[in-house]
Design an enzyme around this catalytic site. Structure first.
Site, mmCIF file in Angstrom:
data_model
loop_
_atom_site.group_PDB
_atom_site.id
_atom_site.type_symbol
_atom_site.label_atom_id
_atom_site.label_comp_id
_atom_site.label_asym_id
_atom_site.label_seq_id
_atom_site.Cartn_x
_atom_site.Cartn_y
_atom_site.Cartn_z
ATOM 1 N N THR A 209 0.864 -1.187 0.000
ATOM 2 C CA THR A 209 0.000 0.000 0.000
ATOM 3 C C THR A 209 0.894 1.228 0.000
ATOM 4 O O THR A 209 1.980 1.192 0.572
ATOM 5 C CB THR A 209 -0.851 -0.025 1.289
ATOM 6 O OG1 THR A 209 -1.767 -1.110 1.183
ATOM 7 C CG2 THR A 209 -1.614 1.267 1.520
ATOM 8 N N ARG B 85 -14.663 -6.495 -0.381
ATOM 9 C CA ARG B 85 -14.044 -6.095 0.894
ATOM 10 C C ARG B 85 -13.430 -4.690 0.778
ATOM 11 O O ARG B 85 -12.762 -4.367 -0.191
ATOM 12 C CB ARG B 85 -12.957 -7.107 1.258
ATOM 13 C CG ARG B 85 -12.194 -6.792 2.556
ATOM 14 C CD ARG B 85 -10.905 -6.087 2.294
ATOM 15 N NE ARG B 85 -10.079 -5.941 3.506
ATOM 16 C CZ ARG B 85 -9.008 -5.169 3.571
ATOM 17 N NH1 ARG B 85 -8.617 -4.488 2.528
ATOM 18 N NH2 ARG B 85 -8.317 -5.095 4.684
ATOM 19 N N VAL B 86 -13.655 -3.863 1.776
ATOM 20 C CA VAL B 86 -13.050 -2.536 1.810
ATOM 21 C C VAL B 86 -12.204 -2.441 3.075
ATOM 22 O O VAL B 86 -12.658 -2.817 4.162
ATOM 23 C CB VAL B 86 -14.141 -1.438 1.799
ATOM 24 C CG1 VAL B 86 -13.516 -0.060 1.981
ATOM 25 C CG2 VAL B 86 -14.930 -1.485 0.487
ATOM 26 N N GLY B 87 -10.974 -1.955 2.918
ATOM 27 C CA GLY B 87 -10.078 -1.838 4.074
ATOM 28 C C GLY B 87 -10.080 -0.437 4.656
ATOM 29 O O GLY B 87 -11.022 0.347 4.463
ATOM 30 N N ASP B 88 -9.007 -0.112 5.345
ATOM 31 C CA ASP B 88 -8.915 1.187 6.037
ATOM 32 C C ASP B 88 -8.487 2.321 5.110
ATOM 33 O O ASP B 88 -8.755 3.487 5.391
ATOM 34 C CB ASP B 88 -7.897 1.080 7.181
ATOM 35 C CG ASP B 88 -6.506 0.693 6.675
ATOM 36 O OD1 ASP B 88 -6.408 -0.158 5.782
ATOM 37 O OD2 ASP B 88 -5.518 1.262 7.171
ATOM 38 N N THR C 273 -0.778 1.881 7.015
ATOM 39 C CA THR C 273 -0.694 0.650 6.220
ATOM 40 C C THR C 273 -0.644 -0.544 7.157
ATOM 41 O O THR C 273 -0.013 -0.479 8.216
ATOM 42 C CB THR C 273 0.540 0.660 5.290
ATOM 43 O OG1 THR C 273 0.638 -0.629 4.653
ATOM 44 C CG2 THR C 273 1.848 0.945 6.020
ATOM 45 N N GLY C 274 -1.305 -1.616 6.778
ATOM 46 C CA GLY C 274 -1.312 -2.805 7.631
ATOM 47 C C GLY C 274 -2.634 -3.526 7.515
ATOM 48 O O GLY C 274 -3.340 -3.365 6.515
ATOM 49 N N GLY D 48 -6.019 -3.801 7.553
ATOM 50 C CA GLY D 48 -7.012 -2.733 7.521
ATOM 51 C C GLY D 48 -8.104 -2.872 8.569
ATOM 52 O O GLY D 48 -8.529 -1.887 9.177
HETATM 53 N N1 ASP Z 1 -4.288 -1.421 4.869
HETATM 54 C C1 ASP Z 1 -4.500 -2.040 3.595
HETATM 55 C C2 ASP Z 1 -5.839 -2.723 3.596
HETATM 56 O O1 ASP Z 1 -6.189 -3.310 4.582
HETATM 57 C C3 ASP Z 1 -3.439 -3.054 3.249
HETATM 58 C C4 ASP Z 1 -2.018 -2.646 3.556
HETATM 59 O O2 ASP Z 1 -1.772 -1.542 3.979
HETATM 60 O O3 ASP Z 1 -1.121 -3.474 3.351
HETATM 61 O O4 ASP Z 1 -6.502 -2.708 2.604
#
Ligand code: ASP
Length: 323
Positions: A192, A220-223, A243-244, A246
């Site tokens: 990301t 699916r929707v992340g952060d 990032t991480g 989500g």
């Molecule tokens: N945070 C992002 C998500 O969950 C993925 C990532 O940052 O690696 O979509």
């Protein structure tokens, strides 16, 4: 002074000064910019050539943003331009090079926020938008909404005239191979991208763009497209791009909480980012980049590594992967 002279004095001399000072007050020519290209387990045994490719990509991204700020450009432009570059760079999980969903497609998320007026724009689950960050900015500037999702967001992109591509444009052989084999050790689960900048006028902007998590469910929707979770900016406090995992960043409202800890509890940026990344989240779950209103920055992660960089008006310019 004759009336004519007085009027010309106001129009030619005083008016431009008033207009300029309202919109562009230079704040000591100070600027700071931070970027990330994802956090997670990043194998230290990757070949030097791959390592250098990542470092060069981070270097180029940071240079784009730094040059904009050093030339008196706005933080929101620096953030958009840096992220567009990273979306075009197949090494990162955003735009070209985005990970595959469980059904073998790409669904992209992005958001951008201007700390000057808290205006925000975001898109989730877009499938044909070459630069999701630019569409997010269009949502911010051309609609009364903050988040458009799925087919409606793609449709808006077509109408507003951003660059449209086929979903296969985002494919790369590496991501495809990894998706097919579900390789665990490759640099694949992350990537990301994000950018936060403070410009010479004291304005903070933040943005994030991603393909999400590899093998995510369709829909699916992340952060990353969620303001307050993955992105936040407020001139009173700081800007953040995360990032991480989500789902955890959403549950913990990570990006907004950093600003809230500073505003409500008087935390420094470092104290606030430490609190969220090292105390509230579990090890191995992610990281973030942040800049506060005074130009202090934080590149904080609880994972094995995070692709990241920082530059400022004091001459600092640095990119790193591991600690
Ligand atoms: N945070 C992002 C998500 O969950 C993925 C990532 O940052 O690696 O979509």
């Amino acid at each position: 002074m004759s009336t004519l002279k007085r009027i010309s004095f106001i129009v030619l001399f005083l008016l431009p000064i008033c207009l300029f000072s309202q919109t562009n007050v230079i704040n000591n020519s100070k600027y700071t910019i931070v970027i990330h290209g994802g956090a997670g387990f990043i194998n230290k045994d990757i070949p030097d050539s791959t390592k250098n490719e990542y470092l060069n990509s981070l270097n180029e991204a940071l240079t784009i943003g730094k040059n904009i700020l050093a030339n008196g450009g706005k933080s929101i432009d620096a953030v958009e331009k840096v992220i567009r570059y990273m979306e075009d760079n197949p090494n990162f999980n955003s735009g070209k090079g985005a990970v595959f969903t469980a059904v073998g497609t790409h669904e992209l998320d992005a958001s951008i926020m201007d700390g000057k007026d808290l205006s925000t724009g975001a898109v989730a689950g877009v499938t044909i938008i070459k630069h999701p960050i630019s569409l997010a900015r269009k949502v911010k500037e051309k609609t009364k909404h903050v988040l458009l999702a799925g087919p409606g967001a793609d449709q808006f992109g077509k109408e507003i005239g951003v660059e449209i591509v086929d979903n296969h444009y985002f494919d790369t052989p590496e991501r495809l191979k990894s998706w097919q084999k579900n390789h665990k050790k490759k640099i694949d689960k992350h990537g990301t991208v994000g950018c936060v900048a403070l410009d010479m006028y004291g304005n903070i902007a933040a943005g994030t763009s991603t393909g999400g998590i590899s093998e995510k469910m369709h829909g699916r929707v992340g952060d990353s497209p969620l303001i307050n979770a993955g992105t936040y900016a407020n001139n009173k406090t700081c800007g953040v791009s995360a990032t991480g995992v989500g789902e955890l960043f959403i549950r913990n409202t990570v990006a907004f909480n950093i600003s809230a800890l500073m505003e409500y509890k008087g935390y420094t940026l470092k104290q606030a980012t430490d609190e969220m990344i090292h105390k509230r989240l579990e090890p191995g779950t992610g990281g973030l980049i942040a800049v506060d209103k005074d130009g202090n920055y934080s590149l904080s992660f609880n994972t094995h590594g995070m692709f990241r960089g920082v530059a400022n008006s004091k001459g600092l310019f640095d990119v790193k992967i591991w600690e």
